[in-house]
Design an enzyme around this catalytic site. Structure first.
Site, PDB file in Angstrom:
ATOM      1  N   CYS A   1     -24.164  59.057 -11.429  1.00  0.00           N
ATOM      2  CA  CYS A   1     -24.008  57.836 -12.293  1.00  0.00           C
ATOM      3  C   CYS A   1     -23.178  56.914 -11.460  1.00  0.00           C
ATOM      4  O   CYS A   1     -22.069  57.051 -11.049  1.00  0.00           O
ATOM      5  CB  CYS A   1     -23.130  58.080 -13.521  1.00  0.00           C
ATOM      6  SG  CYS A   1     -23.101  56.309 -14.300  1.00  0.00           S
TER       7      CYS A   1
ATOM      8  N   HIS B   1     -10.278  43.068 -16.636  1.00  0.00           N
ATOM      9  CA  HIS B   1     -10.204  42.489 -18.316  1.00  0.00           C
ATOM     10  C   HIS B   1      -8.903  43.217 -18.818  1.00  0.00           C
ATOM     11  O   HIS B   1      -8.031  43.776 -18.262  1.00  0.00           O
ATOM     12  CB  HIS B   1     -11.434  43.296 -18.911  1.00  0.00           C
ATOM     13  CG  HIS B   1     -11.653  44.664 -18.683  1.00  0.00           C
ATOM     14  ND1 HIS B   1     -10.862  45.587 -19.393  1.00  0.00           N
ATOM     15  CD2 HIS B   1     -12.634  45.417 -18.077  1.00  0.00           C
ATOM     16  CE1 HIS B   1     -11.325  46.730 -18.837  1.00  0.00           C
ATOM     17  NE2 HIS B   1     -12.366  46.682 -17.917  1.00  0.00           N
TER      18      HIS B   1
ATOM     19  N   LYS C   1     -15.946  49.151 -27.375  1.00  0.00           N
ATOM     20  CA  LYS C   1     -15.695  49.278 -26.098  1.00  0.00           C
ATOM     21  C   LYS C   1     -16.085  48.011 -25.575  1.00  0.00           C
ATOM     22  O   LYS C   1     -17.147  47.336 -26.112  1.00  0.00           O
ATOM     23  CB  LYS C   1     -16.656  50.303 -25.415  1.00  0.00           C
ATOM     24  CG  LYS C   1     -16.359  50.727 -24.093  1.00  0.00           C
ATOM     25  CD  LYS C   1     -17.356  51.870 -23.664  1.00  0.00           C
ATOM     26  CE  LYS C   1     -17.731  51.996 -22.251  1.00  0.00           C
ATOM     27  NZ  LYS C   1     -16.773  51.831 -21.033  1.00  0.00           N
TER      28      LYS C   1
ATOM     29  N   CYS D   1     -26.103  57.411 -19.311  1.00  0.00           N
ATOM     30  CA  CYS D   1     -24.825  57.804 -19.228  1.00  0.00           C
ATOM     31  C   CYS D   1     -24.092  57.129 -20.346  1.00  0.00           C
ATOM     32  O   CYS D   1     -24.609  55.657 -20.814  1.00  0.00           O
ATOM     33  CB  CYS D   1     -24.360  56.906 -18.043  1.00  0.00           C
ATOM     34  SG  CYS D   1     -22.387  56.689 -18.133  1.00  0.00           S
TER      35      CYS D   1
ATOM     36  N   LYS E   1     -19.988  43.667 -21.178  1.00  0.00           N
ATOM     37  CA  LYS E   1     -20.334  42.446 -20.847  1.00  0.00           C
ATOM     38  C   LYS E   1     -21.863  42.064 -21.715  1.00  0.00           C
ATOM     39  O   LYS E   1     -21.870  41.084 -22.411  1.00  0.00           O
ATOM     40  CB  LYS E   1     -20.795  42.003 -19.399  1.00  0.00           C
ATOM     41  CG  LYS E   1     -19.594  41.921 -18.479  1.00  0.00           C
ATOM     42  CD  LYS E   1     -19.956  41.510 -17.172  1.00  0.00           C
ATOM     43  CE  LYS E   1     -18.355  41.565 -16.458  1.00  0.00           C
ATOM     44  NZ  LYS E   1     -18.718  42.326 -15.004  1.00  0.00           N
TER      45      LYS E   1
ATOM     46  N   HIS F   1      -7.397  46.715 -18.157  1.00  0.00           N
ATOM     47  CA  HIS F   1      -6.786  46.917 -16.882  1.00  0.00           C
ATOM     48  C   HIS F   1      -5.174  47.002 -17.169  1.00  0.00           C
ATOM     49  O   HIS F   1      -4.619  47.252 -16.259  1.00  0.00           O
ATOM     50  CB  HIS F   1      -7.211  45.860 -15.878  1.00  0.00           C
ATOM     51  CG  HIS F   1      -8.719  46.669 -15.492  1.00  0.00           C
ATOM     52  ND1 HIS F   1      -9.619  45.582 -15.114  1.00  0.00           N
ATOM     53  CD2 HIS F   1      -9.517  47.627 -15.005  1.00  0.00           C
ATOM     54  CE1 HIS F   1     -10.901  46.085 -15.010  1.00  0.00           C
ATOM     55  NE2 HIS F   1     -10.653  47.350 -14.737  1.00  0.00           N
TER      56      HIS F   1
ATOM     57  N   HIS G   1     -22.303  53.772 -19.622  1.00  0.00           N
ATOM     58  CA  HIS G   1     -23.050  52.560 -18.824  1.00  0.00           C
ATOM     59  C   HIS G   1     -24.404  52.401 -19.521  1.00  0.00           C
ATOM     60  O   HIS G   1     -24.844  51.415 -19.159  1.00  0.00           O
ATOM     61  CB  HIS G   1     -22.910  52.606 -17.430  1.00  0.00           C
ATOM     62  CG  HIS G   1     -21.417  52.921 -16.801  1.00  0.00           C
ATOM     63  ND1 HIS G   1     -20.815  54.371 -16.714  1.00  0.00           N
ATOM     64  CD2 HIS G   1     -20.533  51.800 -16.633  1.00  0.00           C
ATOM     65  CE1 HIS G   1     -19.652  53.961 -16.300  1.00  0.00           C
ATOM     66  NE2 HIS G   1     -19.567  52.571 -16.118  1.00  0.00           N
TER      67      HIS G   1
ATOM     68  N   CYS H   1     -20.022  55.326 -13.200  1.00  0.00           N
ATOM     69  CA  CYS H   1     -19.063  56.359 -13.236  1.00  0.00           C
ATOM     70  C   CYS H   1     -18.538  56.536 -11.849  1.00  0.00           C
ATOM     71  O   CYS H   1     -17.368  57.093 -11.354  1.00  0.00           O
ATOM     72  CB  CYS H   1     -18.920  57.379 -13.828  1.00  0.00           C
ATOM     73  SG  CYS H   1     -19.512  57.324 -15.543  1.00  0.00           S
TER      74      CYS H   1
HETATM   75  N1  MSP Z   1     -11.440  52.841  -9.541  1.00  0.00           N
HETATM   76  C1  MSP Z   1     -11.168  53.846 -10.269  1.00  0.00           C
HETATM   77  C2  MSP Z   1      -9.831  54.283 -10.258  1.00  0.00           C
HETATM   78  C3  MSP Z   1      -9.156  54.941  -9.034  1.00  0.00           C
HETATM   79  S1  MSP Z   1      -7.595  55.546  -9.205  1.00  0.00           S
HETATM   80  C4  MSP Z   1      -7.465  56.603  -7.651  1.00  0.00           C
HETATM   81  C5  MSP Z   1     -11.387  53.120 -11.703  1.00  0.00           C
HETATM   82  N2  MSP Z   1     -11.334  52.056 -11.971  1.00  0.00           N
HETATM   83  S2  MSP Z   1     -11.466  51.219 -13.167  1.00  0.00           S
HETATM   84  O1  MSP Z   1     -11.354  49.614 -12.746  1.00  0.00           O
HETATM   85  O2  MSP Z   1     -12.747  51.724 -13.947  1.00  0.00           O
HETATM   86  O3  MSP Z   1     -10.421  51.568 -14.278  1.00  0.00           O
HETATM   87  C6  MSP Z   1      -8.972  51.343 -13.654  1.00  0.00           C
HETATM   88  C7  MSP Z   1      -7.889  51.711 -14.912  1.00  0.00           C
HETATM   89  O4  MSP Z   1      -8.258  50.978 -15.751  1.00  0.00           O
HETATM   90  C8  MSP Z   1      -8.084  53.126 -15.136  1.00  0.00           C
HETATM   91  O5  MSP Z   1      -7.080  53.725 -15.635  1.00  0.00           O
HETATM   92  C9  MSP Z   1      -8.841  52.957 -16.553  1.00  0.00           C
HETATM   93  O6  MSP Z   1      -8.631  54.131 -17.472  1.00  0.00           O
HETATM   94  C10 MSP Z   1      -8.253  51.637 -16.991  1.00  0.00           C
HETATM   95  N3  MSP Z   1      -9.177  50.882 -17.983  1.00  0.00           N
HETATM   96  C11 MSP Z   1     -10.274  50.369 -18.043  1.00  0.00           C
HETATM   97  N4  MSP Z   1     -10.984  49.908 -18.861  1.00  0.00           N
HETATM   98  C12 MSP Z   1      -9.898  50.303 -19.929  1.00  0.00           C
HETATM   99  C13 MSP Z   1      -9.903  49.966 -21.169  1.00  0.00           C
HETATM  100  N5  MSP Z   1     -10.777  49.342 -22.001  1.00  0.00           N
HETATM  101  N6  MSP Z   1      -8.884  50.323 -21.864  1.00  0.00           N
HETATM  102  C14 MSP Z   1      -7.685  50.875 -21.498  1.00  0.00           C
HETATM  103  N7  MSP Z   1      -7.590  51.240 -20.036  1.00  0.00           N
HETATM  104  C15 MSP Z   1      -8.978  51.012 -19.393  1.00  0.00           C
HETATM  105  O7  MSP Z   1     -11.419  54.005 -12.703  1.00  0.00           O
END
Ligand code: MSP
Length: 470
Positions: free
Chosen positions: A124, A18, A293, A143, A296, A21, A146, A127
């Site tokens: 959780c 999304h 935030k 949480c 879905k 990321h 979530h 998380c």
């Molecule tokens: N799998 C773990 C990371 C492991 S690193 C050794 C994880 N995955 S995640 O998919 O939840 O998030 C991946 C990255 O995307 C993280 O840096 C997280 O902060 C970032 N983001 C996820 N959603 C986000 C937003 N809505 N906005 C900005 N960054 C976001 O955590």
């Protein structure tokens, strides 16, 4: 020339990418391009985090074999990263055999700091995190991220003795040996460190099958964060290869939500291995969708591929690197995105290029003998990872050139036959544009390479606008 190793958080593959990321990738790629621009050599890791209960449960729910499910989603991330124009050097998947094997070797090396004990408390799955009693109470058992009740666990686990490293970590953070950015997060981390208990680093196989097996104990599987954090060094070949050319990382890019893992557990693992600590942890804010935030259930999740499809990669990077603040939470809306594209990219920059190239072409101005350097103010901001501010700085120059053209009216100089003045004004305008172009290279790779072409030697205006309006 210096060697700089940059890392990004590896996303869970329990769904497609999304827009949130994109932050790690946009920031790290901008910094990588900047480093190359100033002559350094960059190694740049990206990848996917594929273990844990969250992913396993999602694949089960969809009735897809887990490996097939993670393969498909990992590919989606890979495609997305490519579409964003990210010039990475290494893509790691935590289900890679080499990674799993190396994680087990890392575990063996940490043995002196590992003990087994009963864990009784909360977890959780969203998380993928053990929750303290204090947090449980503060959040009323649910949480906040979530919106699901915490699970009660009572199981035998392996623990990592964080207590062995707490003091060293505290000193490293306080002295900026690990520089935490933005600065105000440092205090939060130190507070978390005060209260941090030893970390449970495994789950019984009966509770978690989808993970790296703990070596020499068939009954346990590694906690997903143990395996995930290790990716930053296994991808370099640790412990099979000497990684000292690249490690410690020059910067690790993560969202603020996962800073705690990177500022506490990760340094503890590295200290246990006798490895140096990363130099900078850049923790960015969250991208919100219409002020909320993304979720879905609210139905406000924005597909980055759709955003990329609207006006291409530079428009995407423009918005996420300038209008999404590097360190604070910021909002994405389609309206803001379209406004930024039309008013700023197309009008401020696109029209400027068209206007200046047309004037130069008409008056036979050539872009030769122009020396470009990056302004000190810009470099300082980039060196401090203040990307949105560096971008603002460059954009002020775009607007200044536009104003200068309006003020100096080169067309009048041409009409009045003031050739010498015309030449010198035009040459200096072109030089200013090329300087801005240099500053924009890390942010807008495609447009800046087109601008370089347009203003190379003989100046020829582009046949189609740089940023066409719909
Ligand atoms: N799998 C773990 C990371 C492991 S690193 C050794 C994880 N995955 S995640 O998919 O939840 O998030 C991946 C990255 O995307 C993280 O840096 C997280 O902060 C970032 N983001 C996820 N959603 C986000 C937003 N809505 N906005 C900005 N960054 C976001 O955590």
């Amino acid at each position: 020339m210096m060697k700089k190793y940059l890392t990004t958080a590896i996303p869970y593959v329990n769904g497609a990418p999304h827009i949130g990321h994109a932050m790690d990738y946009c920031l790290a790629d901008t910094y990588a391009r900047y480093q190359r621009l100033i002559g350094n050599e960059v190694r740049f890791q990206v990848g996917t985090d594929e273990h844990g209960n969250k992913i396993f449960a999602k694949a089960k729910e969809l009735n897809i074999p887990v490996q097939e499910y993670v393969d498909a989603n990992s590919d989606k991330f890979k495609e997305f990263i490519k579409k964003l124009g990210v010039e990475y050097t290494d893509f790691i998947r935590t289900t890679d055999e080499s990674h799993e094997k190396r994680c087990q070797e890392i575990w063996r090396k940490l043995k002196d700091h590992i003990y087994s004990a009963k864990y009784e408390g909360w977890y959780c799955t969203g998380c993928e995190r053990f929750i303290t009693e204090k947090e449980y109470e503060e959040n009323g058992g649910i949480c906040p991220d979530h919106q699901k009740p915490y699970e009660r666990l009572a199981e035998e686990n392996y623990y990592y003795r964080l207590a062995d490293f707490k003091e060293q970590i505290r000193k490293a953070i306080e002295s900026d040996e690990i520089l935490i950015l933005p600065e105000f997060r440092k205090k939060e981390v130190l507070k978390l460190l005060d209260d941090a208990p030893d970390v449970s680093i495994s789950r019984p196989r009966a509770q978690l099958t989808w993970g790296v097996p703990v070596p020499d104990d068939d009954s346990q599987v590694m906690y997903v964060w143990m395996d995930a954090l290790s990716n930053y060094i296994t991808v370099l070949g640790y412990p099979d290869e000497d990684i000292s050319d690249w490690w410690p990382a020059a910067a690790e890019f993560v969202g603020k939500d996962i800073l705690r893992f990177h500022a506490i557990l990760w340094p503890a693992i590295l200290l246990g291995l006798g490895l140096p600590l990363p130099k900078v942890l850049v923790s960015h804010g969250m991208v919100l969708s219409n002020g909320q935030k993304m979720s879905k259930s609210i139905g406000n999740v924005i597909d980055p591929v759709e955003v990329l499809g609207r006006h291409g990669v530079d428009a995407f990077r423009y918005f996420f690197l300038r209008h999404i603040d590097t360190f604070a939470d910021s909002d994405f809306t389609w309206e803001k995105f379209e406004d930024a594209y039309n008013n700023e990219l197309a009008n401020d920059l696109g029209n400027l290029v068209q206007r200046l190239a047309t004037l130069a072409h008409k008056n036979g101005i050539r872009a030769e003998g122009i020396e470009i350097s990056l302004p000190e103010e810009y470099r300082e901001l980039m060196d401090k990872f203040e990307f949105s501010r560096a971008f603002d700085y460059a954009w002020e120059k775009v607007n200044a050139i536009n104003r200068r053209i309006d003020d100096e009216k080169p067309w009048s100089l041409a009409k009045n036959g003031e050739t010498e003045k015309l030449n010198s004004v035009m040459k200096s305008l072109v030089a200013e544009l090329l300087e801005v172009n240099e500053m924009l290279k890390p942010f807008l790779p495609n447009a800046t390479s087109k601008i370089s072409e347009i203003f190379a030697g003989e100046i020829v205006p582009p046949e189609t606008p740089l940023f066409p309006k719909n």
